[in-house]
Design a protein around this motif. Structure first.
Motif, short mmCIF file in Angstrom:
data_model
loop_
_atom_site.label_atom_id
_atom_site.label_comp_id
_atom_site.label_asym_id
_atom_site.label_seq_id
_atom_site.Cartn_x
_atom_site.Cartn_y
_atom_site.Cartn_z
N GLU A 279 0.80 -1.22 0.00
CA GLU A 279 0.00 0.00 0.00
C GLU A 279 0.83 1.27 0.00
N HIS A 308 -8.30 -4.57 -0.98
CA HIS A 308 -7.51 -4.48 0.25
C HIS A 308 -6.50 -3.32 0.17
N GLU A 309 -5.74 -3.28 -0.91
CA GLU A 309 -4.69 -2.25 -1.01
C GLU A 309 -5.29 -0.85 -1.13
N HIS A 312 -6.21 0.67 2.14
CA HIS A 312 -5.04 1.18 2.87
C HIS A 312 -4.78 2.66 2.59
N GLU A 342 -4.21 -3.69 9.62
CA GLU A 342 -4.42 -4.77 8.64
C GLU A 342 -5.75 -5.50 8.86
N TYR A 413 -4.87 -10.58 10.45
CA TYR A 413 -5.58 -10.35 9.19
C TYR A 413 -6.94 -11.07 9.24
ZN LIG Z 1 -2.59 -4.86 4.04
#
Ligand SMILES: [Zn+2]
Length: 639
Positions: A279, A308-309, A312, A342, A413
């Motif tokens: 990220e 997900h990224e 971030h 995370e 996670y």
């Molecule tokens: Zn991550």
């Protein structure tokens, strides 16, 4: 873009009180450090670096970035730095590595010199992890600036300005969030930026690249830069492009603000790259295999990568745990709040993957079932609480991969998904359906739109912000779950969300795709109690399972099952045939130079986790995964 419901006034106030600090000064220093990277050697797995630093005569310490943001560990690939030469006024300058810190180099700038020149090569090893992993192929490269520079020790990274220049192999193009000042043939000059911005802005370069604009109609522009080893891999199906556009719409509806001037998904596709996501404020380094767009199953297995990224950009780069905001790249980071950084990102990525249509709710339930079932049965949780998996990240990432069930992995996670799902369900229940975790995200992670900034937080800030959304003992809620060494996982969110964990004889489509994506691993840890890698070698044995009791261990390799030559298919056949029987399963395994026999007393067949609906409770899980913005239709003409 349709924006979500207005937050309550208190949340608007909270957001206004969060005064962001700029992540980067935009005024370049009068005399920046000049950095020239020659990437023409990238296909040969070698990059050449030249630095021209303003310097005063006397002792000087230069350092190589050590703690890399997003890696959560001291992963700077110092072992791959070779050919270091220092000079001033055309004469060599001696250097000596620090006796304690291998990332630091001491030298003395000679009298009369106003500048120091530094040269070195950055090699790429054939194998490694994260920053030391494979980033160069014969046709593309992902360049992380932190691997390509030294900087003066003891000065805040935000105050050191770099003017970077990059020379690419002939015919290659590039994508990055950095602003380009000038292009001259194959050489690019980037606008001078603080070191923090440079390190936060990787460059993707390659022979085969393609850029797809994702809009949106309102807000800063977002694009996907695809690079692949060949032209075929660049073909993104129109429905995928529509889903990416939907992702942008859904994320901006969720957070209500953005913290980038423009955002670039740097999607690099190659079987010769290490696959992960990293990220940044205004971009993400997203890596998958060469067929990731063309193959339906691979696309589904990787569906959660970009969501997900992208999350971030709000959670992790804009809002960041105070212990992970550091003045430079040498000071150690405190990773104990990774269950927010995370864990919450994993949860939000999971729900945005469904809301954007990148995966179906059924697919996301299958993923959740697999993670929940494993976390619920992993024996490592009885000695190591979840918070220790976060604190110990620097030794868990890149550490040994065998015996995972005894060690525990970076469970913050997946278990973060369970915990934040439970928080979401609790808010929905306690507010009679008027509020959800979306409101928390908008207040805590959204803030006010603007260029990149960093707003640090503590766990107390998280608890206070949740309490404004739905009053509750959030401190007790998180403390219990983070400190627990109970044998089972927190499944309250799944149960209260209207579903329960159950078992099936057959693997779900998600499970099959995930196994293939992970190199044809075979995971029988929930039944027989062991897992095999793609080469058929045992990687994990669960203590207390049939395999554990029989004495199997990681590193052994099964060669026969019930008197016949071993194959995974034959093992699965024997498992099914022996269900509810009385005879143990007999396994012959290589153990180094020896061959040993093992008897596995298991009669339950194969066990594959599924989620089944509990009609007695409202289906909150499905509500959570529902899109909040109008569906964006695919545009075949744009392809
Ligand atoms: Zn991550």
């Amino acid at each position: 873009m349709l924006r979500g419901p207005r937050p309550p006034a208190v949340l608007v106030l909270l957001a206004a009180l969060l005064a962001p600090v700029p992540a980067s000064a935009t005024t370049p220093a009068a005399d920046p450090i000049r950095l020239s990277v020659d990437a023409t050697g990238a296909p040969g797995r070698l990059l050449h670096v030249k630095l021209d630093l303003p310097a005063r005569p006397g002792p000087l310490t230069l350092v190589y970035p050590k703690w890399i943001p997003g890696n959560h560990m001291a992963s700077g690939p110092i072992g791959d730095l070779t050919g270091l030469h220092l000079s001033a006024n055309g004469r060599p300058v001696e250097w000596e590595r620090d006796a304690v810190d291998p990332f630091a180099f001491h030298c003395r700038v000679p009298t009369g010199a106003g500048r120091l020149e530094v040269e070195f090569d950055r090699l790429q090893s054939a194998s490694g992890h994260l920053a030391s992993g494979r980033s160069l192929t014969s046709r593309l490269a992902v360049l992380d600036w932190n691997e390509l520079l030294l900087y003066p020790a003891g000065r805040p990274a935000e105050g050191i300005v770099f003017a970077a220049r990059l020379r690419l192999p002939a015919g290659w193009s590039y994508g990055t969030a950095l602003a380009t000042a000038r292009v001259d043939g194959d050489t690019i000059e980037f606008a001078p930026v603080p070191l923090t911005t440079l390190v936060d802005s990787p460059v993707q370069a390659g022979l085969y690249r393609r850029r797809i604009e994702l809009g949106p109609a309102a807000g800063p522009p977002v694009a996907v830069d695809i690079a692949c080893d060949d032209a075929t891999g660049l073909l993104a199906p129109p429905e995928l492009v529509a889903q990416w556009k939907q992702l942008v719409a859904e994320a901006t509806a969720l957070f209500g603000a953005t913290h980038y001037r423009r955002y670039e998904f740097l999607l690099s596709l190659s079987d010769d790259l290490d696959h992960f996501g990293l990220e940044h404020h205004e971009s993400s380094d997203d890596r998958a295999d060469a067929r990731a767009l063309a193959d339906d199953e691979r696309r589904a297995a990787d569906a959660g990568l970009l969501p997900h990224e992208y999350v971030h950009s709000w959670n992790g780069t804009y809002r960041r745990p105070a212990g992970m905001v550091r003045p430079d790249y040498q000071e150690p980071q405190r990773t104990e709040l990774l269950w927010v950084y995370e864990g919450l990102t994993e949860y939000l990525g999971w729900l945005l993957t469904a809301r954007s249509g990148l995966a179906t709710p059924e697919w996301q339930r299958q993923e959740l079932a697999g993670e929940a079932a494993w976390l619920d049965r992993t024996p490592g949780r009885t000695w190591r609480p979840l918070k220790d998996t976060a604190i110990a990240t620097p030794i868990l990432f890149g550490g040994p991969t065998s015996w995972t069930s005894r060690r525990r992995g970076a469970d913050y996670y997946e278990e973060g998904v369970l915990i934040w799902l439970e928080a979401d369900v609790l808010i929905r229940q306690r507010s009679g359906g008027r509020r959800s975790l979306d409101d928390f995200c908008r207040a805590f992670l959204g803030g006010r739109s603007g260029p990149p900034a960093v707003v640090p937080y503590t766990s107390e800030d998280v608890v206070k912000a949740l309490d404004l959304v739905a009053p509750y003992d959030w401190r007790g809620f998180f403390d219990t779950r983070l400190s627990s060494t109970a044998p089972h996982a927190p499944l309250g969110g799944i149960v209260a969300g209207g579903w329960r964990l159950a078992w099936s004889d057959t693997a779900s489509a998600y499970e099959r795709a995930a196994a293939r994506a992970s190199g044809d691993r075979t995971d029988l840890r929930l039944s027989l109690g062991f897992a095999l890698d793609g080469e058929g070698v045992i990687t994990d044995v669960v203590p207390g399972s049939a395999a554990g009791d029989a004495g199997l261990a990681p590193g052994m390799k099964p060669i026969a099952v019930d008197g016949r030559r071993f194959s995974v298919e034959r093992l699965r056949d024997e498992l099914r045939a022996g269900k509810n029987g009385a005879d143990p399963l007999e396994l012959l395994a290589e153990d180094g130079e020896f061959v040993r026999a093992f008897r596995l007393d298991w009669h339950g067949g194969e066990l594959h986790p599924v989620l089944v609906r509990d009609p007695a409770r409202p289906d909150l899980l499905t509500q959570i995964l529902e899109p909040r913005t109008p569906r964006i239709a695919p545009e075949p003409a744009a392809e």
